[in-house]
Motif scaffolding. Sequence first.
Motif, short mmCIF file in Angstrom:
data_model
loop_
_atom_site.label_atom_id
_atom_site.label_comp_id
_atom_site.label_asym_id
_atom_site.label_seq_id
_atom_site.Cartn_x
_atom_site.Cartn_y
_atom_site.Cartn_z
N TRP A 53 0.84 -1.19 0.00
CA TRP A 53 0.00 0.00 0.00
C TRP A 53 0.88 1.25 0.00
O TRP A 53 1.74 1.42 0.87
N GLU A 65 -1.90 1.83 8.12
CA GLU A 65 -1.98 0.43 8.48
C GLU A 65 -3.37 -0.05 8.92
O GLU A 65 -3.71 -1.22 8.70
N ARG A 68 -5.76 -2.46 6.69
CA ARG A 68 -5.74 -3.93 6.61
C ARG A 68 -6.84 -4.56 7.45
O ARG A 68 -7.23 -5.71 7.21
N THR A 79 -1.83 -13.42 3.99
CA THR A 79 -1.39 -12.22 3.29
C THR A 79 -0.38 -11.43 4.11
O THR A 79 -0.59 -11.19 5.30
N TRP A 81 1.33 -7.76 4.48
CA TRP A 81 1.06 -6.38 4.12
C TRP A 81 2.32 -5.53 4.32
O TRP A 81 3.12 -5.80 5.22
N GLN A 248 -11.48 -5.57 -1.54
CA GLN A 248 -11.38 -6.91 -0.96
C GLN A 248 -11.98 -7.95 -1.90
O GLN A 248 -11.37 -9.00 -2.16
#
Length: 263
Positions: A53, A65, A68, A79, A81, A248
Amino acid sequence: MSSLVRFLFSLAAAIAAASLLAASLRRHVQPSRLPEQLNPGPMAARNRSFVLWLHGLGDSGPANEPIRTFFTAPEFRLTKWAFPSAPNAPVSCNHGAVMPSWFDIHELPMSPGSPQDESGVLKAVENVHAMIDREVAAGIHPDNIFVCGFSQGGALTLASVLLYPKKLGGGAVFSGWVPFGSSVIERVSAEARKTPILWSHGVADRIVLFEAGQAGPPFLQSAGMSCEFKAYPDLGHSIATEELTSLQTWIKGRLKASQDKES
C-alpha cells in the motif's frame, strides 16, 4: 597401587564411560528438522499473497496500516502487508515545503494536462520494484502480489505495475492519475499488459480532479491493458469504506483464480 597408576586407571574409566554415553545418545537422538509449518511446500508458498500500500502526499505508511483491518476474509489469512513511507523531499505545489513525497508534484489540483515529474516517478518506481522483487525471492508468486495506492501513491501504483516486467495479481488506483506521457507505453512488457487494474475515483474530488482519473482507462487501453473503473458520485479526495469493500472482493477473486489455476 601408586597415585599415578590410580589416576591413569580413573582417567581410562572416565573416557570409556563417556564413549558409551556418546554411543547411546547417537542411537536415541533423531536428526533435528524444521517443524512442518516452518517448511511449507510449493503449494503453501503459492497460496501466500502480498499487498503493498502506497500512501498519498504528506502522509505516512504507519498511518495507513488500519486499512488492513477491513480485509477479514479467509483468503487474507496468509497475506503479508507492507505500508512503506515516502522519503522527505521538497514539493513544488506546496512552495517547496519538505514533506513525505514519492516524487515532485508541480501543481494542484491535478488535471489531465498537469506537468509531471517523470524522472522522479521512474526513480520511485525502482524502489517499489525492489520491494516486489524481495517478496518474489521469498517465494510469493507474482500472481498473488497486489500494489495499491491513494492519490500520489495511486499514481505511483500505476507506474510501478505498468513498468514491472512480470504480470502481477493487480494494481488498484484510488484517486490517482497518469504520472507520465504516452511514450512510456513502449516500455510496458507483454507480461505487464496482462496485469488487471482497478481504478476508483470520487466525482467530487477537488484535489485530483475526476477528469484526471477518467484519463486513466483510455491510457491503459492504448497500452493494451484492462481497467475496471469505478466512480463514486459524492466522494471527494478520500477513501470510502465502500471502495475498500470493493477492493477486498476484487483481490479475493484474483487470489482464487490464481489458486485454481495452480490446482
